[in-house]
Design a protein around this motif. Structure first.
Motif, PDB file in Angstrom:
ATOM      1  N   GLU A 179     -29.175  35.077   1.523  1.00 17.91           N
ATOM      2  CA  GLU A 179     -30.336  34.472   2.176  1.00 17.91           C
ATOM      3  C   GLU A 179     -31.539  35.402   2.156  1.00 17.91           C
ATOM      4  N   ARG A 180     -31.268  36.700   2.202  1.00 23.66           N
ATOM      5  CA  ARG A 180     -32.337  37.698   2.215  1.00 23.66           C
ATOM      6  C   ARG A 180     -32.816  38.048   0.809  1.00 23.66           C
ATOM      7  N   THR A 181     -31.873  38.202  -0.112  1.00 24.10           N
ATOM      8  CA  THR A 181     -32.206  38.725  -1.441  1.00 24.10           C
ATOM      9  C   THR A 181     -32.410  37.649  -2.492  1.00 24.10           C
ATOM     10  N   LYS A 182     -31.764  36.490  -2.311  1.00 26.65           N
ATOM     11  CA  LYS A 182     -31.749  35.417  -3.317  1.00 26.65           C
ATOM     12  C   LYS A 182     -31.108  35.890  -4.626  1.00 26.65           C
ATOM     13  N   VAL A 183     -30.203  36.853  -4.513  1.00 25.39           N
ATOM     14  CA  VAL A 183     -29.441  37.331  -5.665  1.00 25.39           C
ATOM     15  C   VAL A 183     -27.982  36.933  -5.469  1.00 25.39           C
ATOM     16  N   ARG A 184     -27.466  36.130  -6.399  1.00 22.26           N
ATOM     17  CA  ARG A 184     -26.048  35.764  -6.361  1.00 22.26           C
ATOM     18  C   ARG A 184     -25.209  36.874  -6.995  1.00 22.26           C
ATOM     19  N   VAL A 185     -24.127  37.248  -6.331  1.00 23.68           N
ATOM     20  CA  VAL A 185     -23.162  38.186  -6.899  1.00 23.68           C
ATOM     21  C   VAL A 185     -21.840  37.438  -7.041  1.00 23.68           C
ATOM     22  N   ILE A 186     -21.353  37.348  -8.274  1.00 27.10           N
ATOM     23  CA  ILE A 186     -20.193  36.519  -8.596  1.00 27.10           C
ATOM     24  C   ILE A 186     -19.146  37.372  -9.291  1.00 27.10           C
ATOM     25  N   THR A 187     -17.884  37.129  -8.979  1.00 26.21           N
ATOM     26  CA  THR A 187     -16.788  37.861  -9.613  1.00 26.21           C
ATOM     27  C   THR A 187     -16.025  36.946 -10.555  1.00 26.21           C
ATOM     28  N   VAL A 188     -15.800  37.432 -11.776  1.00 30.82           N
ATOM     29  CA  VAL A 188     -14.999  36.709 -12.759  1.00 30.82           C
ATOM     30  C   VAL A 188     -13.735  37.518 -13.044  1.00 30.82           C
ATOM     31  N   CYS A 189     -12.588  36.890 -12.833  1.00 28.64           N
ATOM     32  CA  CYS A 189     -11.299  37.513 -13.152  1.00 28.64           C
ATOM     33  C   CYS A 189     -10.820  36.952 -14.486  1.00 28.64           C
ATOM     34  N   LEU A 190     -10.963  37.753 -15.523  1.00 28.96           N
ATOM     35  CA  LEU A 190     -10.572  37.306 -16.864  1.00 28.96           C
ATOM     36  C   LEU A 190      -9.078  37.509 -17.082  1.00 28.96           C
ATOM     37  N   GLY A 191      -8.462  36.512 -17.681  1.00 30.82           N
ATOM     38  CA  GLY A 191      -7.107  36.688 -18.158  1.00 30.82           C
ATOM     39  C   GLY A 191      -7.121  37.496 -19.439  1.00 30.82           C
ATOM     40  N   PRO A 192      -5.950  37.875 -19.966  1.00 25.45           N
ATOM     41  CA  PRO A 192      -5.903  38.640 -21.215  1.00 25.45           C
ATOM     42  C   PRO A 192      -6.692  37.926 -22.311  1.00 25.45           C
ATOM     43  N   THR A 193      -7.568  38.663 -22.961  1.00 27.38           N
ATOM     44  CA  THR A 193      -8.466  38.094 -23.964  1.00 27.38           C
ATOM     45  C   THR A 193      -8.367  38.905 -25.242  1.00 27.38           C
ATOM     46  N   ASP A 194      -8.512  38.244 -26.363  1.00 27.60           N
ATOM     47  CA  ASP A 194      -8.302  38.865 -27.663  1.00 27.60           C
ATOM     48  C   ASP A 194      -9.481  39.746 -28.047  1.00 27.60           C
ATOM     49  N   THR A 195      -9.619  40.881 -27.351  1.00 32.91           N
ATOM     50  CA  THR A 195     -10.714  41.820 -27.613  1.00 32.91           C
ATOM     51  C   THR A 195     -10.168  43.157 -28.085  1.00 32.91           C
ATOM     52  N   GLY A 196     -10.986  43.875 -28.827  1.00 30.45           N
ATOM     53  CA  GLY A 196     -10.554  45.136 -29.411  1.00 30.45           C
ATOM     54  C   GLY A 196     -10.253  46.219 -28.406  1.00 30.45           C
ATOM     55  N   HIS A 197     -10.913  46.176 -27.224  1.00 27.58           N
ATOM     56  CA  HIS A 197     -10.746  47.325 -26.317  1.00 27.58           C
ATOM     57  C   HIS A 197      -9.344  47.413 -25.759  1.00 27.58           C
ATOM     58  N   LEU A 198      -8.572  46.299 -25.784  1.00 27.45           N
ATOM     59  CA  LEU A 198      -7.194  46.370 -25.326  1.00 27.45           C
ATOM     60  C   LEU A 198      -6.340  47.209 -26.278  1.00 27.45           C
ATOM     61  N   LEU A 199      -6.740  47.256 -27.536  1.00 28.30           N
ATOM     62  CA  LEU A 199      -5.940  47.955 -28.530  1.00 28.30           C
ATOM     63  C   LEU A 199      -6.553  49.282 -28.958  1.00 28.30           C
ATOM     64  N   ARG A 200      -7.757  49.594 -28.458  1.00 30.33           N
ATOM     65  CA  ARG A 200      -8.500  50.744 -28.955  1.00 30.33           C
ATOM     66  C   ARG A 200      -7.803  52.062 -28.614  1.00 30.33           C
ATOM     67  N   HIS A 201      -7.087  52.087 -27.511  1.00 31.26           N
ATOM     68  CA  HIS A 201      -6.446  53.329 -27.085  1.00 31.26           C
ATOM     69  C   HIS A 201      -4.930  53.145 -27.142  1.00 31.26           C
ATOM     70  N   ASN A 202      -4.285  53.967 -27.911  1.00 31.72           N
ATOM     71  CA  ASN A 202      -2.880  53.782 -28.219  1.00 31.72           C
ATOM     72  C   ASN A 202      -2.003  54.320 -27.098  1.00 31.72           C
ATOM     73  N   SER A 203      -2.010  53.645 -25.980  1.00 29.47           N
ATOM     74  CA  SER A 203      -1.151  54.030 -24.871  1.00 29.47           C
ATOM     75  C   SER A 203      -0.165  52.901 -24.600  1.00 29.47           C
ATOM     76  N   LYS A 204       0.942  53.245 -24.006  1.00 31.90           N
ATOM     77  CA  LYS A 204       1.959  52.246 -23.700  1.00 31.90           C
ATOM     78  C   LYS A 204       1.413  51.173 -22.787  1.00 31.90           C
ATOM     79  N   ASP A 205       0.599  51.576 -21.785  1.00 29.73           N
ATOM     80  CA  ASP A 205       0.073  50.616 -20.820  1.00 29.73           C
ATOM     81  C   ASP A 205      -0.891  49.636 -21.470  1.00 29.73           C
ATOM     82  N   SER A 206      -1.792  50.126 -22.335  1.00 32.38           N
ATOM     83  CA  SER A 206      -2.741  49.215 -22.974  1.00 32.38           C
ATOM     84  C   SER A 206      -2.020  48.276 -23.924  1.00 32.38           C
ATOM     85  N   GLN A 207      -0.939  48.758 -24.568  1.00 35.00           N
ATOM     86  CA  GLN A 207      -0.161  47.897 -25.444  1.00 35.00           C
ATOM     87  C   GLN A 207       0.526  46.800 -24.644  1.00 35.00           C
TER      88      GLN A 207
END
Length: 268
Positions: free
Chosen positions: A181-209
């Protein structure tokens, strides 16, 4: 659709972090296709960012897009990037905090915290200061990218999951009705599911795999969903975009979940 939240990219000045590849690049292209006046995109990937800028200027014309090499975890670099946009256009209408990494290995995990969470907080606060109506701005919208993993309990990638949970909490708490009401700026959160992007594979760790091996949606599905959310979502809302399906508003579920947890304090 709530007219108060109805938003169009046309004629807007927009900043996207992590915009050189993947979802970020898709968002930059989509915003320009929707007649955004100018889209500045930040990334550390200089070759990819420069190539995308060349492609966009050739397609959309001069001054429509600008790649800024920037390590957003460095506050000075991030401030300089914001200044570049403001010095040129004297305004900012939307910020999409999209940049994220998955670095879990010892010695590197701090970078995950710095990029995924700290930089998101810094960028959000800078955007609010510039756009808020009670400071001479015209209002606007901030999209903060969390993840489906913020809503799940799992042993994989604990640092990454913690940062995305922190983004969800920060965004929801800063996006109060009183603040909007004061700022007129909306702040929205998006929770993305797993998406076919390179950054998931960029670092060769067990967790990222492990994250990368989950069923992944197409980048185009994530981009389309984010553009849908930014065009109509209320401030403080939380959305899931996963499985190549349309966005799902889970604001009520998230709030009820945290309310249930907070009730435990009644017994202290």
């Amino acid at each position: 659709m709530d007219n108060e939240n109805s938003w169009s990219a046309e004629g807007k000045v927009i900043l996207v972090t992590g915009g050189a590849v993947g979802i970020g690049a898709g968002l930059v292209r989509s915003l320009l296709c929707m007649n955004a006046m100018h889209v500045a995109f930040l990334d550390v990937l200089e070759r990819e960012g420069g190539a995308l800028e060349g492609e966009l200027l050739n397609k959309f014309g001069a001054l429509r897009a600008k790649f800024i090499k920037c390590d957003i975890s460095d506050e000075e670099q991030l401030s300089t990037a914001y200044s570049q946009v403001l010095d040129k256009y004297r305004r900012l209408d939307a910020v999409i905090n999209n940049a994220a990494v998955i670095w879990e290995k010892e010695g590197f995990y701090k970078k995950t915290v710095d990029i995924n969470f700290t930089a998101t907080v810094t960028s959000t606060l800078k955007a609010l200061e510039v756009m808020k109506a009670d400071n001479g701005g015209s209002g606007g919208v901030i999209i903060n990218m969390s993840s489906l993993v913020a809503l799940q309990q799992n042993t994989h990638s604990p640092v990454y999951r913690a940062t995305k949970t922190a983004v969800l909490q920060f965004s929801n708490h800063i996006a109060t009705h009183e603040s909007y009401e004061r700022t007129k700026v909306r702040v929205i959160t998006v929770c993305l599911g797993p998406t076919d992007t390179g950054h998931l594979l960029r670092h060769n760790s067990k967790d990222s795999q492990n994250l990368a091996q989950e069923d992944r949606q197409r980048v185009t599905s994530a981009v389309t969903g984010i553009m849908d959310v930014i065009s109509r979502a209320g401030s403080g809302s939380t959305w899931i975009i996963a499985g190549d399906k349309p966005p799902v508003d889970v604001t009520k579920n998230v709030r009820e979940g945290f309310q249930t947890i907070s009730m435990a304090t009644d017994f202290l």
